[in-house]
Design an enzyme around this catalytic site. Structure first.
Site, short mmCIF file in Angstrom:
data_model
loop_
_atom_site.label_atom_id
_atom_site.label_comp_id
_atom_site.label_asym_id
_atom_site.label_seq_id
_atom_site.Cartn_x
_atom_site.Cartn_y
_atom_site.Cartn_z
N ASP A 243 39.92 35.34 40.13
CA ASP A 243 40.52 36.10 41.23
C ASP A 243 41.91 36.57 40.79
O ASP A 243 42.82 35.76 40.62
CB ASP A 243 40.63 35.24 42.48
CG ASP A 243 39.26 34.82 43.00
OD1 ASP A 243 38.34 35.65 42.94
OD2 ASP A 243 39.13 33.66 43.44
N LEU A 244 42.07 37.86 40.61
CA LEU A 244 43.29 38.42 40.04
C LEU A 244 44.52 38.01 40.85
O LEU A 244 44.60 38.26 42.05
CB LEU A 244 43.18 39.95 39.98
CG LEU A 244 44.36 40.69 39.34
CD1 LEU A 244 44.52 40.28 37.88
CD2 LEU A 244 44.16 42.19 39.46
N ASP A 245 45.50 37.39 40.15
CA ASP A 245 46.78 37.01 40.72
C ASP A 245 46.64 36.11 41.94
O ASP A 245 47.50 36.09 42.84
CB ASP A 245 47.60 38.26 41.10
CG ASP A 245 47.98 39.09 39.90
OD1 ASP A 245 48.21 38.50 38.83
OD2 ASP A 245 48.02 40.33 40.02
N GLU A 246 45.56 35.32 42.00
CA GLU A 246 45.36 34.43 43.13
C GLU A 246 45.11 32.99 42.69
O GLU A 246 44.62 32.18 43.45
CB GLU A 246 44.20 34.92 44.01
CG GLU A 246 44.49 36.26 44.69
CD GLU A 246 43.38 36.68 45.63
OE1 GLU A 246 42.49 35.84 45.92
OE2 GLU A 246 43.39 37.83 46.09
#
Length: 301
Positions: A243-246
């Site tokens: 999950d991108l940047d999460e």
């Protein structure tokens, strides 16, 4: 007056001191009475001296997280202390890790064209604040090649596009194996790792992300923040997930800005915050102060 001679002690005492090793123990397990007492009693029986201890009980999941730093006589090294702790770990169902504190963690740093976070990491290692061994610098550009050469660190330039991304990630896998790297740091590396590589390196990749209140995604985030007149800008260091940047957050910081600053001032402030946050996150990780708790982290500062 002649200075008093330092006490050196008997030969046996000096030999015992030399044989003592520094360890860091981290573990998590279902929380129940007697865990801390059991661990510390075993270590005390082994002649250990506990120098630092932190613990956190997550009431929601019923999980105990703990970090202990200690020294102990260990002629047999890490394996010897592992064997001593194994019965306790089995008894309480611990997810346990024991680290030799004298061994420097090995780091690969990945960077694109913005090199402020890279330069700060190199500096912090050089002055001894960040105790780690940077074994390689990887980039999709040549911009930092001279920096790596000056620092005496191998530099790998692997341009990335849609056609060769899988091939370049295989090179990274091989480099991690070859260098025995413990951690990969994305110091403003402007390429997204594939889901498969992110999963494979879970808990072993730290990224620095420009985060704002409100959040601005996409190109030129500082320009967007300037246009909206935000009063706080900041950065977030987190573990990389699919999950991108999460991913689980390790460290964050904000800095106040005002209406009379230019967009260049915003960028300069952001560079400073990003560099500091990333360095602190890497330091906490290599000192084994961060434990992943689902989508969150337990950080023993």
């Amino acid at each position: 007056m002649r200075p008093r001679a330092l006490y050196t002690g008997p030969v046996e005492e000096q030999r015992s001191i030399r044989q003592r090793m520094q360890f860091i123990l981290t573990f998590s397990c279902p929380d129940q009475p007697g865990i801390v007492a059991a661990v510390t009693s075993v270590l005390a029986e082994r002649g250990a001296d506990i120098t630092e201890t932190h613990q956190f009980s997550n009431r929601e999941s019923g999980t105990l997280f703990m970090r202990l730093a200690f020294n102990a006589p260990a002629p047999g090294g890490l394996a010897e202390i592992n064997d001593v702790l194994a019965p306790v770990a089995k008894r309480f169902g611990m997810n346990m890790r024991l680290h030799d504190a004298a061994v420097l963690p090995r780091i690969i740093i990945m960077v694109s064209r913005f090199d402020h976070a890279l330069l700060n990491l190199l500096y912090q290692v050089r002055v001894g604040w960040l105790k780690a061994d940077i074994v390689a610098i990887v980039s999709n550009h040549t911009d930092s090649a001279a920096t790596a050469e000056q620092a005496g660190i191998p530099y790998y330039c692997w341009p990335v596009n849609k056609q060769n991304k899988a091939e370049q990630e295989d090179k990274l896998r091989a480099l991690i194996k070859e260098t025995k790297a413990d951690l990969v740091v994305l110091a403003r590396y402007m390429q997204v790792l594939s889901d498969s590589l992110s999963a494979e390196l879970s808990g072993r990749v730290i990224n620095i992300h420009h985060s704002f209140l409100p959040s601005f995604k996409g190109a030129k985030p500082y320009h967007q923040a300037y246009a909206r007149g935000v009063k706080l800008i900041g950065a977030t260091a987190h573990y990389v997930t699919a999950d991108l940047d999460e991913g689980p957050i390790i460290e964050q910081e904000t800095a106040r800005v005002t209406h009379n600053l230019s967009v260049e001032d915003y960028i300069a402030t952001g560079r400073g915050v990003e560099s500091q946050v990333l360095a602190r996150a890497v330091k906490m990780h290599v000192e084994h102060r961060v434990m992943i708790n689902g989508h969150r982290t337990v950080v023993f500062a």
